[in-house]
Design an enzyme around this catalytic site. Structure first.
Site, PDB file in Angstrom:
ATOM      1  N   ASP A 100     -12.649   1.390   5.154  1.00  0.00           N
ATOM      2  CA  ASP A 100     -12.199   0.960   3.825  1.00  0.00           C
ATOM      3  C   ASP A 100     -12.677  -0.465   3.556  1.00  0.00           C
ATOM      4  O   ASP A 100     -11.899  -1.342   3.165  1.00  0.00           O
ATOM      5  CB  ASP A 100     -10.682   1.052   3.720  1.00  0.00           C
ATOM      6  CG  ASP A 100     -10.199   1.145   2.268  1.00  0.00           C
ATOM      7  OD1 ASP A 100     -11.028   1.431   1.392  1.00  0.00           O
ATOM      8  OD2 ASP A 100      -9.003   0.948   2.025  1.00  0.00           O
ATOM      9  N   LYS A 136       3.368  -6.880   8.246  1.00  0.00           N
ATOM     10  CA  LYS A 136       3.145  -5.579   7.628  1.00  0.00           C
ATOM     11  C   LYS A 136       4.222  -4.624   8.122  1.00  0.00           C
ATOM     12  O   LYS A 136       4.289  -4.318   9.310  1.00  0.00           O
ATOM     13  CB  LYS A 136       1.744  -5.065   7.982  1.00  0.00           C
ATOM     14  CG  LYS A 136       1.349  -3.788   7.277  1.00  0.00           C
ATOM     15  CD  LYS A 136      -0.118  -3.471   7.543  1.00  0.00           C
ATOM     16  CE  LYS A 136      -0.579  -2.268   6.745  1.00  0.00           C
ATOM     17  NZ  LYS A 136      -2.020  -1.994   6.920  1.00  0.00           N
ATOM     18  N   GLY A 194       0.831  -1.187   0.000  1.00  0.00           N
ATOM     19  CA  GLY A 194       0.000   0.000   0.000  1.00  0.00           C
ATOM     20  C   GLY A 194       0.864   1.234   0.000  1.00  0.00           C
ATOM     21  O   GLY A 194       2.086   1.170  -0.139  1.00  0.00           O
ATOM     22  N   SER A 195       0.220   2.392   0.178  1.00  0.00           N
ATOM     23  CA  SER A 195       0.960   3.640   0.111  1.00  0.00           C
ATOM     24  C   SER A 195       1.933   3.808   1.272  1.00  0.00           C
ATOM     25  O   SER A 195       2.962   4.475   1.131  1.00  0.00           O
ATOM     26  CB  SER A 195      -0.011   4.813   0.099  1.00  0.00           C
ATOM     27  OG  SER A 195      -0.824   4.793   1.269  1.00  0.00           O
TER      28      SER A 195
END
Length: 357
Positions: A196, A92, A74-75
């Protein structure tokens, strides 16, 4: 209305997919720093993680953890498959990026705090925290079946000489929708907004049971929340329009996801994120509903979830209750269809035998 800003996500998610047993969870006695910890203020634009925070974050049981391959990106972070303690985990890791400062770390800490609070069969499980390559990492359950997005939109390539795969069954689609809804309802019961909810943020185990993941922009309930947070294709109109919002924004997103599951299509597929934002918030448009016959009963629930006004939407416990009823009906219809098919086959066999005689 303020125009949509370009900072909101377009597509994709940070998967934690994979296989293997779930390792032992982190001891509840471990105390993570809070997002408002004053020590985070010292980070500024630094690329390094202060030593005193490393010690607090880095848990010794992950010393033997080894990153193997990238699962998603992801960003602000990258998710790895890792081997650990005879099994696998997903890790992560906050990205090593000189342009990222304390805000990115604050969000990462917030995600760890939220994950540590929740435990549910339909939520990707938190295992612990560690340091990887000098940056903080979150260790989570490793789930083998890929994402719901992949199941819906990335069918396996055809095999020469073999028939094409059958369409996804109504029973499977209904169950997945119910499991996602129970996970989101659990978050709301614990005063957490996901912000999200989308197919890329739902992972499937090896039996295709669904687990909600990626809490990178999730937030506890509070009076004010950041506008335009999430993914435009599934973002509620009040979030796009910079209005005050609450957990009903997740209900809207779930309605879009339910449409996507049952149509096996990407909502507003031919529009970019900015076009979708304008269509939803200003023109009050929604994807057209064209359900197959065995899924027609879900139409009213989709429509109620994506109502323009948040107060007109059901809360997630009501959505779960309705889905339980629909799922039970799908199971009954499936059994009746199978019984009718068997009776037809038996009738055809008797007719063939009479013709032979």
């Amino acid at each position: 209305r303020s125009p949509p800003r370009r900072g909101a996500a377009e597509e994709g998610g940070e998967g934690g997919g994979g296989g293997g047993r779930t390792p032992t969870p982190l001891s509840p006695n471990v105390v993570l720093m809070t997002p408002d910890d004053p020590r985070l203020e010292q980070l500024g634009g630094k690329r390094s993680f202060p030593e005193e925070l490393k010690i607090e974050w880095d848990q010794p049981q992950f010393a033997a953890l080894e990153l193997e391959s990238v699962l998603g990106e992801g960003s602000g972070s990258k998710v790895w498959k890792a081997s650990w303690d005879g099994g696998f985990a997903a890790v992560k890791v906050l990205k090593v990026d000189p342009s990222m400062g304390r805000d990115a770390l604050r969000r990462f800490v917030q995600e760890a705090k939220i994950l540590r609070r929740v435990r549910h069969p339909s939520i990707c499980a938190f295992i612990g925290t560690c340091m990887q390559q000098g940056f903080p990492a979150i260790v989570i359950e490793y789930i083998p079946g890929g994402s719901l997005h992949e199941l819906l939109h990335c069918p396996p390539p055809p095999v020469p000489g073999e028939p094409p795969p059958l369409p996804l069954g109504s029973r499977l689609l209904s169950r997945i929708a119910l499991e996602v809804a129970t996970g989101v309802a659990y978050l709301h019961d614990n005063a957490i907004i996901h912000r999200d909810v989308k197919a890329a943020n739902v992972l499937l185990d090896d039996r295709k049971h669904a687990k909600v993941t990626d809490f990178g922009i999730s937030t506890p309930y509070k009076m004010e929340h950041t506008a335009e947070t999430g993914t435009y294709r599934s973002m509620a109109p009040e979030v796009i329009s910079h209005n005050r919002y609450d957990s009903k924004c997740d209900v809207y997103s779930f309605g879009v996801l339910l449409w996507e599951i049952l149509h096996q299509a990407i909502p507003f597929q031919n529009d970019n994120g900015m076009q979708v934002a304008y269509a939803v918030a200003t023109e009050q448009r929604r994807p057209p509903i064209s359900l197959r016959p065995d899924m027609l009963a879900f139409r009213d629930l989709i429509v109620s979830c994506w109502k323009q006004q948040p107060d007109d939407r059901p809360d997630m416990p009501m959505v779960v209750e309705r889905l339980m009823s629909l799922d039970a009906q799908v199971a009954v219809d499936r059994r009746l269809a199978r019984l009718r098919s068997q009776m037809t086959d038996e009738g055809s066999q008797l007719t063939d035998e009479r013709d032979v005689d």
